[in-house]
Design a protein around this motif. Structure first.
Motif, PDB file in Angstrom:
ATOM      1  N   ALA A 132      48.245  14.181  57.583  1.00 55.68           N
ATOM      2  CA  ALA A 132      48.384  13.918  56.152  1.00 55.68           C
ATOM      3  C   ALA A 132      47.140  14.344  55.381  1.00 55.68           C
ATOM      4  O   ALA A 132      47.231  14.916  54.289  1.00 55.68           O
ATOM      5  N   VAL A 133      45.968  14.064  55.952  1.00 54.67           N
ATOM      6  CA  VAL A 133      44.709  14.446  55.305  1.00 54.67           C
ATOM      7  C   VAL A 133      44.634  15.959  55.126  1.00 54.67           C
ATOM      8  O   VAL A 133      44.218  16.467  54.075  1.00 54.67           O
ATOM      9  N   ARG A 181      54.274  24.517  44.291  1.00 54.11           N
ATOM     10  CA  ARG A 181      54.189  24.537  45.753  1.00 54.11           C
ATOM     11  C   ARG A 181      53.111  23.567  46.244  1.00 54.11           C
ATOM     12  O   ARG A 181      53.300  22.884  47.245  1.00 54.11           O
ATOM     13  N   ALA A 182      51.989  23.538  45.538  1.00 50.49           N
ATOM     14  CA  ALA A 182      50.938  22.586  45.893  1.00 50.49           C
ATOM     15  C   ALA A 182      51.429  21.150  45.740  1.00 50.49           C
ATOM     16  O   ALA A 182      51.122  20.281  46.569  1.00 50.49           O
ATOM     17  N   GLY A 206      52.418  15.277  52.163  1.00 50.04           N
ATOM     18  CA  GLY A 206      51.237  14.684  52.775  1.00 50.04           C
ATOM     19  C   GLY A 206      51.028  13.236  52.374  1.00 50.04           C
ATOM     20  O   GLY A 206      50.640  12.401  53.202  1.00 50.04           O
ATOM     21  N   PHE A 207      51.305  12.926  51.108  1.00 52.78           N
ATOM     22  CA  PHE A 207      51.119  11.562  50.620  1.00 52.78           C
ATOM     23  C   PHE A 207      52.076  10.602  51.314  1.00 52.78           C
ATOM     24  O   PHE A 207      51.682   9.498  51.707  1.00 52.78           O
ATOM     25  N   TRP A 208      53.324  11.023  51.475  1.00 52.66           N
ATOM     26  CA  TRP A 208      54.288  10.175  52.168  1.00 52.66           C
ATOM     27  C   TRP A 208      53.918  10.004  53.634  1.00 52.66           C
ATOM     28  O   TRP A 208      54.021   8.908  54.191  1.00 52.66           O
ATOM     29  N   ASP A 247      51.108   7.438  53.890  1.00 52.15           N
ATOM     30  CA  ASP A 247      51.535   6.040  53.764  1.00 52.15           C
ATOM     31  C   ASP A 247      52.311   5.582  54.987  1.00 52.15           C
ATOM     32  O   ASP A 247      52.153   4.438  55.441  1.00 52.15           O
ATOM     33  N   VAL A 248      53.162   6.447  55.513  1.00 50.76           N
ATOM     34  CA  VAL A 248      53.912   6.081  56.720  1.00 50.76           C
ATOM     35  C   VAL A 248      52.952   5.827  57.884  1.00 50.76           C
ATOM     36  O   VAL A 248      53.081   4.843  58.618  1.00 50.76           O
ATOM     37  N   SER A 249      51.965   6.720  58.047  1.00 46.08           N
ATOM     38  CA  SER A 249      51.032   6.569  59.163  1.00 46.08           C
ATOM     39  C   SER A 249      50.153   5.334  59.005  1.00 46.08           C
ATOM     40  O   SER A 249      49.851   4.649  59.993  1.00 46.08           O
TER      41      SER A 249
END
Length: 512
Positions: free
Chosen positions: A107-108, A136-137, A144-146, A149-151
């Protein structure tokens, strides 16, 4: 009394509880909280401006933040349920902790390199098409944000469950383990806010690669901060996992007293129709009361969590995020003062967390939680008082100056506002530890699984967050705008949760 009624779905019983593990092992696992909270602090302080830099409208930024409670509602109960029942060679909690850490790193990378990836696949730079969203960004960032949070939810639940496992059936050690987790959360907050406040990290030789044509100074600093966050989390996780080795669970042999971690019972292994939904339906009264009080507690907290720095910029400093430049500058000063308040809050959280267990033994867990919730309500009342005093001061200065005067509030008002931030560290320390400790204690009393019990507690945190996130804006607008209407709701919820904590929660058996 217990969390889930004793039945074929029960996961552990006091009879086969192993002895508690050494404090050094508990501290090693609790330290992972510092790595998790470092990332959370960076999210709170840096990601909303980054979202707007990519071109996402401000009004949609709040919607993106809903992924946190949504993933918390789904991920933590499921991870907790399956971690209670895992029979692999690496133990029950460790695989989920490691998987969560790996996903944080993924994610980072996605968040930090979103602008670069978007530019690589067709996004135009700001000087080429000013004001146009980098679609696209934005897509890479949202993914990545999701994932982040999931991780994070994959990490927190199993870490707390592992602390409960290591504490055995000792209620005192369970409280201490959760207060230590809260203490490391405070340390992670302090480190995260300090890192986020730096504007020259990208200049260090190690991070010079972060500045690119698609990634400006702010973006490069954000990349650098998240790399530090990932490195810290990896270090703490590897040390904890290597030092605290979970014993694999075998349903045929896991009843021996020498097992380091408490396993599920054999009856549950043979139960073919067991499911997370069945377990939720079987929640017993103690857990329902804990969920109710926790839910009320977080209804009180979330208006503050969402609007604390905005309150400083708008109500205390009298600024505005839009409009005349002098009002915008005043708002920015207030937000920076609010960031200082959050730092003070984190420092108080860190030190108060160490005193929770002695206070709980002296006052009792129920009374302690009731008292600090009452303190929470008093602090929210003070936000209303400070707001009114600041407004009167601005009116007085305006009349004295012959017109509108845009100046910072007096030192007394600033000090009072920062004092509120600091005092709120006391109830926050209890909020971060006591509900989870009680869930673990209730689960020992009934034989319920640590993972599922703690995941269910997270439901009572995420649901209020969704309600407040979606409803506070329209509610505030209906009562004239500003943050005070939401703070009034928080005040009422805090006082009600204070009464509920002191009166509704059942006393655990053999409490100590």
């Amino acid at each position: 009394m217990g969390t889930i009624a004793a039945s074929p779905t029960s996961l552990a019983s006091p009879a086969n509880q192993p002895p508690p593990s050494p404090l050094r092992k508990i501290a090693a696992v609790a330290s992972i909280a510092a790595g998790i909270q470092f990332g959370w602090a960076l999210q709170l302080s840096l990601l909303t401006p980054y979202v707007q830099l990519l071109g996402i409208p401000h009004k949609w930024a709040a919607i993106i933040w809903l992924c946190g409670p949504i993933s918390g509602i789904v991920v933590q109960p499921l991870v907790g349920y399956f971690s209670d029942r895992r029979t692999g060679r690496f133990g029950r909690r460790t695989p989920f902790i490691l998987a969560g850490t790996v996903l944080v790193v993924v994610a980072v990378l996605l968040i930090g390199f979103a602008a670069d990836i978007g530019h690589r696949y067709g996004d135009r730079l700001d000087h080429e098409q000013p004001g146009r969203p980098r679609t696209r960004a934005i897509a890479v960032f949202v993914v990545g944000f999701w994932v982040l949070d999931v991780s994070n939810n994959m990490l927190q639940g199993p870490c707390r469950a592992l602390l409960g496992d290591l504490s055995g059936d000792s209620q005192r050690l369970t409280r201490f383990a959760n207060s230590l987790f809260s203490c490391f959360m405070g340390a992670g907050n302090v480190l995260g806010y300090l890192a986020g406040a730096q504007d020259g990290l990208h200049k260090f030789p190690l991070f010079r690669f972060t500045a690119t044509p698609a990634c400006d100074v702010y973006c490069a600093n954000l990349k650098s901060c998240f790399f530090i966050s990932a490195a810290l989390l990896i270090l703490l996780t590897v040390v904890a996992v290597a030092y605290v080795r979970e014993q694999p669970w075998d349903p045929d042999t896991a009843t021996d007293q020498s097992d380091e971690l408490s396993p599920p019972t054999r009856a549950n292994k043979s139960s073919g129709n067991s499911s997370v939904f069945t377990a939720l339906r079987n929640l017993d009264r103690p857990m329902w009361m804990l969920l109710l009080v926790t839910c009320l507690n977080w209804i009180a907290w979330f208006p503050w969590v969402l609007y604390d720095t905005d309150w400083m910029g708008t109500e205390v400093y009298g600024g505005s995020s839009q409009g005349k430049p002098d009002r915008v500058r005043l708002y920015d000063r207030g937000v920076r003062a609010g960031s200082l308040g959050l730092m003070i809050n984190s420092i108080v959280l860190l030190f108060v967390s160490l005193a929770i267990d002695p206070l709980a033994r002296k006052l009792g867990v129920k009374l302690l939680w009731g008292i600090v919730n009452f303190v929470l309500g008093i602090c929210f009342v003070m936000t209303i008082v400070i707001t009114r005093v600041a407004e009167k001061e601005r009116e007085k200065r305006s009349h004295g100056g012959g017109g509108a005067v845009v100046v910072e509030p007096s030192a007394g008002i600033k000090s009072a506002a920062l004092a509120v931030f600091g005092v709120l560290g006391l109830p926050l320390a209890v909020t971060y530890s006591i509900p989870f400790a009680m869930a673990s204690i209730y689960s020992h009393g009934s034989g319920a699984g640590q993972g599922l019990s703690l995941g269910v507690v997270n439901l009572s945190i995420c649901l209020p967050q969704m309600v407040i996130s979606l409803g506070s804006g329209p509610f505030d607008a209906a009562f004239g705008g500003g943050n005070l209407p939401a703070f009034i709701v928080g005040t009422v919820a805090a006082f009600v949760s204070a009464v509920g904590a002191a009166t509704l929660l059942p006393k655990p058996k053999n409490s100590s």
